[in-house]
Design a protein around this motif. Sequence first.
Motif, mmCIF file in Angstrom:
data_model
loop_
_atom_site.group_PDB
_atom_site.id
_atom_site.type_symbol
_atom_site.label_atom_id
_atom_site.label_comp_id
_atom_site.label_asym_id
_atom_site.label_seq_id
_atom_site.Cartn_x
_atom_site.Cartn_y
_atom_site.Cartn_z
ATOM 1 N N LEU A 99 -9.730 1.655 3.257
ATOM 2 C CA LEU A 99 -9.000 0.854 2.036
ATOM 3 C C LEU A 99 -8.464 -0.367 2.534
ATOM 4 C CD1 LEU A 99 -6.766 4.201 1.157
ATOM 5 C CD2 LEU A 99 -8.428 3.116 -0.127
ATOM 6 N N PRO A 100 -8.287 -1.304 1.787
ATOM 7 C CA PRO A 100 -7.589 -2.524 2.017
ATOM 8 C C PRO A 100 -5.998 -2.461 2.521
ATOM 9 C CG PRO A 100 -8.048 -2.714 -0.209
ATOM 10 C CD PRO A 100 -8.658 -1.407 0.287
ATOM 11 N N PRO A 101 -5.865 -3.329 3.093
ATOM 12 C CA PRO A 101 -4.068 -3.542 3.387
ATOM 13 C C PRO A 101 -3.528 -3.960 2.095
ATOM 14 C CG PRO A 101 -5.185 -5.720 4.015
ATOM 15 C CD PRO A 101 -6.303 -4.686 3.784
ATOM 16 N N LEU A 102 -2.400 -3.291 1.923
ATOM 17 C CA LEU A 102 -1.417 -3.725 0.768
ATOM 18 C C LEU A 102 -1.125 -5.090 0.821
ATOM 19 C CD1 LEU A 102 0.544 -0.279 0.711
ATOM 20 C CD2 LEU A 102 -1.098 -0.810 -0.877
ATOM 21 N N PRO A 103 -0.806 -5.654 -0.584
ATOM 22 C CA PRO A 103 -0.367 -6.904 -0.541
ATOM 23 C C PRO A 103 0.890 -7.332 0.041
ATOM 24 C CG PRO A 103 -1.325 -6.000 -2.635
ATOM 25 C CD PRO A 103 -1.092 -5.060 -1.755
ATOM 26 N N GLU A 104 1.085 -8.658 0.488
ATOM 27 C CA GLU A 104 2.414 -8.783 1.196
ATOM 28 C C GLU A 104 3.325 -8.842 0.124
ATOM 29 O OE1 GLU A 104 4.114 -12.560 3.917
ATOM 30 O OE2 GLU A 104 1.925 -12.308 3.445
ATOM 31 N N GLY A 105 4.586 -8.265 0.562
ATOM 32 C CA GLY A 105 5.836 -8.233 -0.249
ATOM 33 C C GLY A 105 5.736 -7.401 -1.330
ATOM 34 N N CYS A 106 4.565 -6.304 -1.333
ATOM 35 C CA CYS A 106 4.829 -5.327 -2.432
ATOM 36 C C CYS A 106 5.771 -4.348 -2.232
ATOM 37 C CB CYS A 106 3.322 -4.790 -2.571
ATOM 38 S SG CYS A 106 2.792 -3.679 -1.447
ATOM 39 N N PHE A 107 6.160 -3.523 -3.359
ATOM 40 C CA PHE A 107 6.876 -2.246 -3.285
ATOM 41 C C PHE A 107 6.806 -1.532 -2.023
ATOM 42 C CE2 PHE A 107 8.533 1.665 -5.341
ATOM 43 C CZ PHE A 107 9.739 1.527 -4.896
ATOM 44 N N ALA A 108 5.452 -1.214 -2.133
ATOM 45 C CA ALA A 108 5.360 0.169 -0.735
ATOM 46 C C ALA A 108 5.620 -0.466 0.521
ATOM 47 C CB ALA A 108 3.797 0.636 -1.182
ATOM 48 N N LEU A 109 5.613 -1.801 0.838
ATOM 49 C CA LEU A 109 5.916 -2.388 2.247
ATOM 50 C C LEU A 109 7.500 -2.632 2.436
ATOM 51 C CD1 LEU A 109 2.712 -4.646 2.669
ATOM 52 C CD2 LEU A 109 3.208 -2.149 3.389
ATOM 53 N N VAL A 110 8.208 -2.675 1.344
ATOM 54 C CA VAL A 110 9.607 -2.974 1.537
ATOM 55 C C VAL A 110 10.150 -1.911 2.399
ATOM 56 C CG1 VAL A 110 11.743 -3.377 0.250
ATOM 57 C CG2 VAL A 110 9.650 -4.105 -0.646
ATOM 58 N N PRO A 111 11.101 -2.345 3.350
ATOM 59 C CA PRO A 111 11.666 -1.367 4.118
ATOM 60 C C PRO A 111 12.897 -0.575 3.218
ATOM 61 C CG PRO A 111 11.919 -3.309 5.315
ATOM 62 C CD PRO A 111 11.481 -3.782 3.887
ATOM 63 N N LEU A 112 12.881 0.863 3.523
ATOM 64 C CA LEU A 112 13.343 1.886 2.793
ATOM 65 C C LEU A 112 14.681 1.384 2.106
ATOM 66 C CD1 LEU A 112 13.274 4.459 1.160
ATOM 67 C CD2 LEU A 112 14.036 5.602 3.273
ATOM 68 N N GLU A 113 15.568 1.242 3.204
ATOM 69 C CA GLU A 113 17.091 0.860 3.001
ATOM 70 C C GLU A 113 17.199 -0.549 1.994
ATOM 71 O OE1 GLU A 113 19.928 0.863 5.961
ATOM 72 O OE2 GLU A 113 19.632 2.937 6.414
ATOM 73 N N GLU A 114 16.477 -1.438 2.326
ATOM 74 C CA GLU A 114 16.310 -2.647 1.404
ATOM 75 C C GLU A 114 15.807 -2.209 -0.210
ATOM 76 O OE1 GLU A 114 13.834 -6.879 0.797
ATOM 77 O OE2 GLU A 114 14.064 -5.752 2.905
ATOM 78 N N ALA A 115 14.864 -1.341 -0.143
ATOM 79 C CA ALA A 115 14.463 -0.838 -1.455
ATOM 80 C C ALA A 115 15.289 0.059 -2.187
ATOM 81 C CB ALA A 115 12.838 -0.074 -1.114
ATOM 82 N N ALA A 116 16.038 0.846 -1.547
ATOM 83 C CA ALA A 116 16.733 1.791 -2.005
ATOM 84 C C ALA A 116 18.114 1.030 -2.502
ATOM 85 C CB ALA A 116 17.221 2.862 -1.025
ATOM 86 N N ALA A 117 18.515 -0.110 -1.925
ATOM 87 C CA ALA A 117 19.969 -0.623 -2.162
ATOM 88 C C ALA A 117 20.013 -0.824 -3.529
ATOM 89 C CB ALA A 117 20.036 -1.732 -1.215
ATOM 90 N N PRO A 118 19.124 -1.315 -4.465
ATOM 91 C CA PRO A 118 19.428 -1.744 -5.870
ATOM 92 C C PRO A 118 19.488 -0.423 -6.858
ATOM 93 C CG PRO A 118 17.186 -2.423 -5.174
ATOM 94 C CD PRO A 118 18.007 -2.084 -3.956
ATOM 95 N N LEU A 119 18.883 0.525 -6.217
ATOM 96 C CA LEU A 119 18.684 1.818 -7.045
ATOM 97 C C LEU A 119 20.176 2.706 -6.617
ATOM 98 C CD1 LEU A 119 17.659 4.026 -8.906
ATOM 99 C CD2 LEU A 119 16.444 4.998 -7.070
ATOM 100 N N VAL A 120 20.920 2.583 -5.193
ATOM 101 C CA VAL A 120 21.996 3.146 -5.083
ATOM 102 C C VAL A 120 23.049 2.537 -5.752
ATOM 103 C CG1 VAL A 120 23.858 3.034 -3.333
ATOM 104 C CG2 VAL A 120 21.287 3.770 -2.756
ATOM 105 N N GLU A 121 22.921 1.060 -6.108
ATOM 106 C CA GLU A 121 24.149 0.464 -6.911
ATOM 107 C C GLU A 121 23.947 0.890 -8.680
ATOM 108 O OE1 GLU A 121 25.245 -4.143 -7.883
ATOM 109 O OE2 GLU A 121 23.377 -3.822 -6.589
ATOM 110 N N ILE A 122 22.650 1.227 -8.884
ATOM 111 C CA ILE A 122 22.486 1.552 -10.246
ATOM 112 C C ILE A 122 23.145 3.171 -10.270
ATOM 113 C CG2 ILE A 122 20.811 2.675 -11.688
ATOM 114 C CD1 ILE A 122 18.950 0.089 -11.076
#
Length: 294
Positions: A99-122
């Motif tokens: 499998l090729p590497p995932l694209p830089e900056g995509c959702f799956a590569l975002v650190p968990l706490e950074e990705a979860a922060a806007p959902l916690v806010e919601i």
Amino acid sequence: MSSTPLRLLAVHAHPDDESSKGAATTARYAAEGVEVLVVSCTGGERGSILNPSCTLRPSTLEEMAAIRRVEMAAAAEALGVQHRWLGFVDSGLPEGDPLPPLPEGCFALVPLEEAAAPLVEIVREFRPHVMTTYDPSGGYPHPDHVMCHRVAFEAYHAAGDAERYRDQGEPWTPLKLYYNHDFSMKRIRTVHEAMTDAGLESPFGEWVETRAAREIVERQATTAVPCSDYFDRRDRALIAHETQIDPDGFFFGTPRDLEVEVWPVEEFELADSRVPTTLPEDDLFAGIRHEEIA
């Protein structure tokens, strides 16, 4: 019981997932006066054109994102739900061996706490009593679906903790977390056998054989929500995603009268409950409706 409206937050990976997973359930609850908010983690920018009759031909990620925003607005209107974007970029479905590497900056590569922060806010702003998302496998191995599970699971458990995500609003503790079970083998086999018994060509034949051969372990559904009166709204929401859904394809291969007869529900798996409830359930708000809620 409090007169405060019940609130449901459905967390999905891409626009169109909300229409293929738990859609009739969200439409039913919205029609009954529940406040329903759908969150799309990504803009679906890297989705392929899956509808052969679609004439749209976006040439950039930005063009695709713009199209899918319009589709998502139409789907939300069909379901009668509110909608928010989490704002991350679609990771795409990697293919090949290796499998090729995932694209830089995509959702799956975002650190968990950074990705979860806007959902916690919601979560803290919307204050849902119930949340739904995918099981740890993502339902299928798309990196965004797996990441969607991780982010929703994190937000469900962290939003009520005042010591975590301190800049994301006042704490709120959701009461129940569910995983979607729309494509269980039990459902697929039931509908497949009903169609073949009726002398109809089933769209699920190859799927049944393929999944059975792979010996996919079925997760246990705990909750079956009657929602066949809202299959039409689900169908309208699906068709709204013109780039993704073929109106002559898989999702519409089962006669609706047969589906209503043999499988008039959508299934969920209760992953966590902070209120007493008895399994099996027929309501995502079982154990909540007669509590004093805020």
